[in-house]
Scaffold this motif. Structure first.
Motif, PDB file in Angstrom:
ATOM      1  N   ASN A 378       0.937  -1.391  -0.009  1.00 36.59           N
ATOM      2  CA  ASN A 378       0.093   0.051  -0.121  1.00 36.59           C
ATOM      3  C   ASN A 378       0.839   1.255  -0.056  1.00 36.59           C
ATOM      4  N   ARG A 379       2.012   1.238   0.998  1.00 33.10           N
ATOM      5  CA  ARG A 379       2.878   2.448   0.762  1.00 33.10           C
ATOM      6  C   ARG A 379       3.588   2.516  -0.615  1.00 33.10           C
ATOM      7  N   VAL A 380       3.970   1.285  -1.052  1.00 31.87           N
ATOM      8  CA  VAL A 380       4.572   1.662  -2.349  1.00 31.87           C
ATOM      9  C   VAL A 380       3.484   2.139  -3.528  1.00 31.87           C
ATOM     10  N   VAL A 381       2.309   1.822  -3.603  1.00 28.66           N
ATOM     11  CA  VAL A 381       1.489   2.166  -4.486  1.00 28.66           C
ATOM     12  C   VAL A 381       1.252   3.758  -4.067  1.00 28.66           C
ATOM     13  N   THR A 382       0.901   4.057  -2.937  1.00 21.67           N
ATOM     14  CA  THR A 382       1.094   5.484  -2.684  1.00 21.67           C
ATOM     15  C   THR A 382       1.860   6.347  -2.929  1.00 21.67           C
ATOM     16  N   ASP A 383       2.984   6.018  -3.261  1.00 24.14           N
ATOM     17  CA  ASP A 383       4.203   6.596  -3.722  1.00 24.14           C
ATOM     18  C   ASP A 383       3.721   6.814  -5.418  1.00 24.14           C
ATOM     19  N   PHE A 384       3.351   6.224  -5.999  1.00 23.06           N
ATOM     20  CA  PHE A 384       2.996   6.212  -7.413  1.00 23.06           C
ATOM     21  C   PHE A 384       2.051   7.211  -7.495  1.00 23.06           C
ATOM     22  N   LEU A 385       0.803   7.026  -6.529  1.00 23.96           N
ATOM     23  CA  LEU A 385      -0.433   7.878  -6.779  1.00 23.96           C
ATOM     24  C   LEU A 385       0.209   9.436  -6.303  1.00 23.96           C
TER      25      LEU A 385
END
Length: 387
Positions: A378-385
């Motif tokens: 979830n943290r990884v994808v948040t960085d993309f967002l």
């Protein structure tokens, strides 16, 4: 709300296959509600299933009029689809076949062990189902009692054996990190029964569930221990972990679920069902549309969910969120081709930072999460967002 695509490098016009090849059908009825369940499920009441089947037929006809459909997979989930009576599931399959066709590659039925008999297994095969997803959850009676399951371990074993004997490809569901669970014997027991696919999910306590009201908690140490031990045991038995929670013998992966993880379009039929739909060309930068149906009582009135347009940026971040769940990751060149956005250039800084942290790995065109990255996905994808 769609986000405007920023002025980063793009490719030529987006290329998405306009034919829908996957169908999910939601059957919300269950014999009882498990204390950990937060899906849209309910126990059946007089006349309710008949109304459901009538509405399902109408919705199937409407979907057929809207989209180019050539199905590879069909998945009946729930709820407990196998809880439907023989005539009811026959009527449901008839509606799907009349209006939408049937899967050429795989057709899955979610099954509760307590609903299985040799005669019913034979009927389900005659209707066209070839894969069974069985809610075993555990092969320990004390664990099953804690989970509120109505079947016992002997019933689960008998159900799986019956389904394999009827010619099904069988996947067994397993819940891990349950207090007092004998995980090793659960895993060994499922493998010994002859299943070729296992979905192993950590017990999750969601708000509003009976477990939440009781104050049941899952400790991260138990979650991680179950996560790692399950992989060690199944790998030793010749299963490969191809997705965070899913293991299969070679060639036995769930084709339907791979469509989700690869961010393909699919139809959602029934109350609470979600779908991702193709759009006509020149749709103002929108690539697909997502729609989630309302729950049963509203759905029975004919209402549908409002379509949510998905632009290139959101399509890519959705694809990253789903594709990074796969051990193989996702092909950035293919994602760029499908979205029309140069993904590697658009997210170069994020990818580099995540690789440096050890959360992602980039192998040629393939971007994948490392085992450490799975824990903070979830943290990884948040960085993309937020890029």
């Amino acid at each position: 709300m769609s986000r405007p695509v920023p002025p980063f490098p793009t490719l030529n016009a987006p290329i998405l296959d306009g034919t829908v090849r996957h169908l999910y059908v939601h059957v919300p009825f269950c014999p009882s509600i498990c204390p950990y369940c937060d899906f849209h499920v309910l126990t059946r009441k007089s006349g309710q299933v008949e109304k459901y089947l009538e509405r399902l037929e109408a919705e199937a006809a409407w979907l057929a009029s809207q989209y180019d459909i050539d199905l590879d997979t069909v998945y009946l989930g729930g709820g407990t689809p196998s809880f439907l009576r023989d005539a009811e599931i026959g009527a449901l399959v008839g509606s799907v076949r009349r209006h939408l066709g049937w899967g050429a590659a795989e057709n899955t039925l979610e099954i509760n062990p307590g609903t299985v008999s040799p005669a019913r297994a034979a009927l389900w095969r005659e209707l066209g189902f070839d894969r069974a997803s069985v809610g075993v959850q555990s092969l320990d009676d004390a664990t099953l009692k804690f989970l509120g399951r109505q079947h016992d371990a002997a019933g689960a074993r008998e159900a799986v054996t019956t389904l394999i004997g009827a010619g099904f490809r069988v996947s067994g569901d397993l819940i891990t990190a349950v207090p007092g669970q004998p995980l090793d014997s659960d895993v060994h027991g499922l493998v010994d029964l002859g299943v070729d696919h296992i979905s192993a999910y950590t017990l999750t306590v969601e708000p509003g569930t009976e477990f939440a009201r009781r104050g049941v908690t899952v400790h991260e140490d138990d979650e991680r221990a179950g996560f790692e031990r399950t992989e060690a045991l199944l790998t030793a038995h010749g299963f490969a972990r191809y997705e965070i929670s899913n293991y299969a013998r070679p060639g036995q992966e769930s084709r339907h679920n791979l469509a989700y993880w690869n961010n393909r379009t699919y139809l959602g039929l029934g109350p609470g069902a979600a779908g991702q739909y193709p759009l006509a060309p020149k749709s103002g930068g929108t690539l697909t549309s997502r729609r989630t149906n309302p729950h049963l009582h509203t759905w029975l009135t004919g209402e549908q969910g409002e379509p949510e347009p998905i632009d290139a940026e959101e399509y890519v971040t959705d694809a990253l969120f789903m594709g990074l769940r796969l051990r193989a990751g996702l092909n950035l060149n293919d994602l760029s081709r499908r979205s029309g956005l140069d993904v590697r250039a658009r997210y170069a800084q994020v990818i580099a930072a995540q690789v440096q942290r050890g959360w992602l790995a980039l192998d040629g065109a393939y971007l994948r999460a490392t085992p450490a990255g799975w824990w903070v996905l979830n943290r990884v994808v948040t960085d993309f967002l937020e890029a």
